[in-house]
Enzyme design. Structure first.
Site, PDB file in Angstrom:
ATOM      1  N   GLY A 149     -48.738  58.924 -56.336  1.00 38.25           N
ATOM      2  CA  GLY A 149     -49.603  59.054 -57.404  1.00 38.25           C
ATOM      3  C   GLY A 149     -49.244  59.528 -58.599  1.00 38.25           C
ATOM      4  N   ASP A 216     -50.021  52.437 -44.901  1.00 38.71           N
ATOM      5  CA  ASP A 216     -49.959  53.048 -46.436  1.00 38.71           C
ATOM      6  C   ASP A 216     -48.290  53.950 -46.468  1.00 38.71           C
ATOM      7  OD1 ASP A 216     -51.065  53.635 -49.093  1.00 38.71           O
ATOM      8  OD2 ASP A 216     -50.520  55.631 -48.302  1.00 38.71           O
ATOM      9  N   LYS A 220     -45.014  52.751 -49.013  1.00 37.69           N
ATOM     10  CA  LYS A 220     -44.238  53.522 -49.696  1.00 37.69           C
ATOM     11  C   LYS A 220     -42.961  53.828 -49.315  1.00 37.69           C
ATOM     12  CE  LYS A 220     -48.512  55.793 -50.742  1.00 37.69           C
ATOM     13  NZ  LYS A 220     -49.716  56.856 -50.294  1.00 37.69           N
ATOM     14  N   GLY A 312     -55.461  59.497 -56.499  1.00 33.07           N
ATOM     15  CA  GLY A 312     -56.283  60.091 -57.702  1.00 33.07           C
ATOM     16  C   GLY A 312     -56.355  59.076 -58.819  1.00 33.07           C
TER      17      GLY A 312
END
Ligand code: HSE
Length: 341
Positions: A149, A216, A220, A312
């Site tokens: 993020g 997920d 990454k 976020g």
């Protein structure tokens, strides 16, 4: 901008709030010449008003603008026909075909535009090919927001540890699973109860299998291995096991040993893996709640761990802004070098 959801709107908010500073500190005063959402596009070659874009989005679609709206115009048409230096691609992730984001990114490259994306799908499935295509077209591809993020995990390893050799990477790279495992360990709730509350709090992906089955995290891992360790991996190269089988009993037993269980993505040796792993509670990697953490092991600097919020809208938008500034910096250097030749 392609996609005007929480990340896109976060970016316009940050640009509005930080306008004076980005101009003063970085000489950066971007114009958003087109925005595309599900309803169509808004286009103005002189720059769309950020305030107006926010107001339009609250109403429904940016395409509703009376002067600059183009209802139903497709993202591919916008990328093809609008003159712009950079495409910010922030549509939702698809790890099965990577579409439509993959087509947006390749169209941008072929029309000479740099790309900043927050989308893990195209990178997890086709990162080696995409970086090659970017190089071939002399454009940059940046994707800081895909890992960590707003926490600059990719930049930390790539820039702060420049010159050293990264030998291994281990991380908690998914906030939802970390939240679930923390709730299970600390409050003794079941997996299903913890998942339901993660969904209620908005941490989980639309399809929570992406989180709990480790996909997920694996995306990454692929991005980190390729970008930081110069590997050429895609999702199919990762051994993946999610957290569905982690029981309350296993967490209790680990606790008796001063440990707990976390979903760890790692690249250590040749085979990248994602799996529930018992780690000591006093290991710096052992963060709780929705936090992410990653430890880099390098040949000379040793071990460093970076911790922060891994998801976020505003956090990810802050990563997009960093990428835009990086591209701007690179372009300025390119110009300088060509003038001195
Ligand atoms: N669902 C992801 C997470 C979002 O929980 O970390 C950020 O990639």
């Amino acid at each position: 901008m392609i996609g005007y959801g929480v990340v896109g709107q976060g970016l316009t908010s940050i640009l509005m709030r930080r306008r004076a500073e980005t101009v003063k500190d970085y000489g950066f005063n971007p114009k958003i010449v087109a925005v595309v959402d599900k309803g169509g596009a808004a286009i103005n070659s002189r720059g769309l008003s950020l305030e107006k874009l926010e107001a339009l989005k609250k109403k429904g679609s940016v395409a509703e603008d009376a002067a600059f709206g183009h209802p139903k115009m497709s993202a591919l048409d916008v990328i093809e026909s609008v003159e712009a230096e950079v495409v910010v691609e922030a549509t939702s992730t698809n790890v099965k075909s990577a579409e439509p984001a993959l087509s947006y990114i390749t169209k941008a490259f072929k029309t000479g535009k740099h790309v900043v994306t927050t989308n893990k799908g195209p990178l997890a499935l086709a990162m080696p090919a995409l970086t090659e295509l970017a190089d071939y077209n002399h454009v940059y591809l940046r994707f800081s927001g895909t890992v960590g993020g707003g926490t600059p995990m990719l930049e930390f390893a790539k820039k702060c540890l420049a010159g050293d050799k990264i030998l291994a990477i281990r991380g908690i790279l998914n906030g939802t699973t970390n939240y679930i495992l923390t709730e299970m360990a600390e409050k003794h709730v079941t997996f299903q109860q913890a998942l339901a509350s993660a969904q209620k709090l908005g941490y989980a992906e639309t399809d929570p299998s992406m989180d709990v089955d480790g996909i997920d995290t694996a995306c990454k891992v692929v991005i980190m291995a390729n970008w930081i360790m110069n590997k050429k991996l895609t999702l199919k190269n990762v051994d993946i096991k999610g957290i569905r089988d982690v029981s309350l009993q296993a967490l209790d037993e680990a606790a008796k040993r001063g440990n707990t269980i976390k979903l760890i993505g790692s690249i250590d040796g040749d085979k990248p893996t994602v799996k529930p792993t018992e780690i000591a509670k006093n290991n710096p990697l052992c963060v709780s709640g929705v936090l992410n953490a990653v430890t880099f092991v390098s040949e000379f600097a040793g071990e460093e761990t970076i911790v922060g919020r891994g998801a976020g809208g505003m956090e990810t938008a802050s990563a997009v802004l960093r990428d835009l500034l990086d591209i701007r910096h690179k372009l300025a250097n390119r110009l300088l070098n060509s003038n001195s030749e």
